[in-house]
Design a protein around this motif. Structure first.
Motif, PDB file in Angstrom:
ATOM      1  N   ILE A   1       0.828  -1.202   0.000  1.00 13.12           N
ATOM      2  CA  ILE A   1       0.000   0.000   0.000  1.00 13.12           C
ATOM      3  C   ILE A   1       0.865   1.256   0.000  1.00 13.12           C
ATOM      4  O   ILE A   1       1.849   1.348   0.750  1.00 13.12           O
ATOM      5  CB  ILE A   1      -0.928   0.019   1.236  1.00 13.12           C
ATOM      6  CG1 ILE A   1      -1.768  -1.252   1.291  1.00 13.12           C
ATOM      7  CG2 ILE A   1      -1.814   1.245   1.233  1.00 13.12           C
ATOM      8  CD1 ILE A   1      -2.686  -1.456   0.113  1.00 13.12           C
ATOM      9  N   THR A   2       0.490   2.227  -0.829  1.00 11.03           N
ATOM     10  CA  THR A   2       1.226   3.493  -0.867  1.00 11.03           C
ATOM     11  C   THR A   2       0.538   4.588  -0.057  1.00 11.03           C
ATOM     12  O   THR A   2       1.102   5.654   0.133  1.00 11.03           O
ATOM     13  CB  THR A   2       1.369   3.991  -2.314  1.00 11.03           C
ATOM     14  OG1 THR A   2       0.060   4.188  -2.879  1.00 11.03           O
ATOM     15  CG2 THR A   2       2.136   2.990  -3.157  1.00 11.03           C
ATOM     16  N   GLY A   3      -0.683   4.346   0.405  1.00 10.97           N
ATOM     17  CA  GLY A   3      -1.454   5.395   1.052  1.00 10.97           C
ATOM     18  C   GLY A   3      -0.996   5.719   2.460  1.00 10.97           C
ATOM     19  O   GLY A   3      -0.131   5.060   3.039  1.00 10.97           O
ATOM     20  N   ARG A   4      -1.627   6.756   3.029  1.00 13.62           N
ATOM     21  CA  ARG A   4      -1.319   7.163   4.401  1.00 13.62           C
ATOM     22  C   ARG A   4      -2.529   7.863   4.988  1.00 13.62           C
ATOM     23  O   ARG A   4      -3.499   8.171   4.287  1.00 13.62           O
ATOM     24  CB  ARG A   4      -0.081   8.053   4.456  1.00 13.62           C
ATOM     25  CG  ARG A   4      -0.299   9.530   4.148  1.00 13.62           C
ATOM     26  CD  ARG A   4      -0.584   9.810   2.698  1.00 13.62           C
ATOM     27  NE  ARG A   4      -0.687  11.226   2.391  1.00 13.62           N
ATOM     28  CZ  ARG A   4      -1.797  11.942   2.492  1.00 13.62           C
ATOM     29  NH1 ARG A   4      -2.896  11.395   2.949  1.00 13.62           N
ATOM     30  NH2 ARG A   4      -1.804  13.221   2.160  1.00 13.62           N
ATOM     31  N   ALA A   5      -2.479   8.139   6.275  1.00 17.22           N
ATOM     32  CA  ALA A   5      -3.538   8.881   6.941  1.00 17.22           C
ATOM     33  C   ALA A   5      -2.938   9.697   8.072  1.00 17.22           C
ATOM     34  O   ALA A   5      -1.984   9.272   8.720  1.00 17.22           O
ATOM     35  CB  ALA A   5      -4.616   7.934   7.474  1.00 17.22           C
ATOM     36  N   VAL A   6      -3.519  10.865   8.291  1.00 16.19           N
ATOM     37  CA  VAL A   6      -3.147  11.732   9.414  1.00 16.19           C
ATOM     38  C   VAL A   6      -4.333  11.750  10.369  1.00 16.19           C
ATOM     39  O   VAL A   6      -5.465  12.055   9.968  1.00 16.19           O
ATOM     40  CB  VAL A   6      -2.815  13.156   8.941  1.00 16.19           C
ATOM     41  CG1 VAL A   6      -2.368  14.010  10.126  1.00 16.19           C
ATOM     42  CG2 VAL A   6      -1.744  13.139   7.854  1.00 16.19           C
ATOM     43  N   LEU A   7      -4.091  11.431  11.633  1.00 17.23           N
ATOM     44  CA  LEU A   7      -5.164  11.270  12.607  1.00 17.23           C
ATOM     45  C   LEU A   7      -4.953  12.175  13.811  1.00 17.23           C
ATOM     46  O   LEU A   7      -3.821  12.517  14.150  1.00 17.23           O
ATOM     47  CB  LEU A   7      -5.225   9.807  13.077  1.00 17.23           C
ATOM     48  CG  LEU A   7      -5.231   8.739  11.980  1.00 17.23           C
ATOM     49  CD1 LEU A   7      -5.168   7.357  12.600  1.00 17.23           C
ATOM     50  CD2 LEU A   7      -6.457   8.882  11.106  1.00 17.23           C
ATOM     51  N   GLY A   8      -6.049  12.529  14.434  1.00 18.11           N
ATOM     52  CA  GLY A   8      -5.957  13.308  15.663  1.00 18.11           C
ATOM     53  C   GLY A   8      -5.461  12.451  16.808  1.00 18.11           C
ATOM     54  O   GLY A   8      -6.001  11.368  17.060  1.00 18.11           O
TER      55      GLY A   8
END
Length: 232
Positions: A207-214
Motif C-alpha cells: 500500500i502506498t497510502g497514508r492517513a493523518v489522525l488526531g
C-alpha cells in the motif's frame, strides 16, 4: 569467476534489484508477481545454428525495500508530541498506544465493546489529492521487535473476510476510523495481553497510502476510547 557448480554460480551472482529510475517523475507503484509461473530469467542460447531458450525460475529470497525521507515534513516536526498521529504504507510510520493503568480496572468487568476512534485530520484544507488509506489494523506489541495481530482482527479476518470492516472496522467512515478491540481490551484488564498496541496500515508492504489522525492531545478532534462495560 567459475560457475561450474550451482554453489559457485550463486556466490558469483547474488541476484538483481528492480527499482525506479533515479529522478523518475512517474507517480505510482508497480507490483510484480515474481512467484508466478511466467516469472524468471529467460536465457536464449545457440549451438551453431540450433537456437534454444531456458527459464530460470525465481527460487531464492524475494523482498521489498522502501526508503522514506521525512526531512522538512509535518510528520518530522510532529513526532515530539501526540497531537497528530501518522500511518503510512510501504516502510512508512506506525504509531503506538499504551494503556498503562488498564489493570487497575476491576477484574469483575465484562467488556461489551471497546472501540478506538480516530478523526482524520485534513492538513491541506480540502486540497489533499490523496484519500486516507483504506484499511488500518491493530497489533499487540509484545516486545520491542515482536508484534502480532490482536484477536479481534484475526477473528474478523478468518471468520468473515468479506465483512471484515463491518466486524473490526478500520476503514475511513465519516472522516473517522473506528477499530473494535473488545476482546483484546478484556485480556488487558485481566493481564493476559500486552498493554501496548501498534496501529498500522493493513498489508502495508503493498500500500502506498497514508492517513493523518488526531492524537490524544489534539485540540479539536482527540483520539478516543469508547467503552461499554458490565459489572458482574
Amino acid at each position: 569467476a567459475s560457475t561450474s557448480t550451482t554453489a559457485k554460480f550463486q556466490q558469483f551472482f547474488r541476484g538483481i534489484q528492480i527499482r525506479p529510475a533515479d529522478g523518475s517523475a512517474s507517480a505510482g507503484i508497480l507490483s510484480l508477481n515474481l512467484r508466478g509461473s511466467g516469472a524468471g530469467f529467460q536465457v536464449y542460447y545457440h549451438k551453431d545454428t540450433t537456437y534454444s531458450e531456458y527459464t530460470f525460475p525465481v527460487a531464492g529470497v524475494v523482498t521489498n525495500s522502501y526508503e522514506h525521507n521525512y526531512e522538512g515534513s509535518i510528520l518530522k516536526s510532529s513526532m515530539a508530541n501526540d497531537e497528530l498521529l501518522f500511518v503510512q504504507g510501504m516502510s512508512g510510520v506506525n504509531f503506538e498506544l499504551e494503556f498503562p493503568y488498564v489493570q487497575d480496572l476491576d477484574d469483575n468487568l465484562i467488556v461489551n465493546k471497546a472501540e478506538l476512534e480516530f478523526s482524520i485530520i485534513d492538513l491541506l484544507g480540502g486540497n489533499d489529492p490523496f484519500d486516507p488509506v483504506g484499511q488500518i489494523v491493530v497489533y499487540e506489541l509484545i516486545e520491542e521487535d515482536s508484534i502480532r495481530l490482536i484477536d479481534d482482527v484475526t477473528y474478523a479476518r478468518n471468520r468473515a473476510q468479506e465483512n471484515f470492516p463491518l466486524i473490526f472496522g478500520g476503514t475511513p467512515n465519516s472522516d473517522k476510523y473506528k477499530l473494535n478491540i473488545s476482546s483484546h481490551f478484556q485480556d488487558m484488564i485481566t493481564g493476559d495481553a500486552s498493554k501496548k498496541l501498534l496501529v498500522s496500515v493493513y498489508f502495508k508492504h503493498e500500500i502506498t497510502g497514508r492517513a493523518v489522525l488526531g492524537g490524544p492531545s489534539h485540540s479539536v478532534s482527540p483520539a478516543k476510547l469508547n467503552l461499554s462495560l458490565t459489572r458482574f
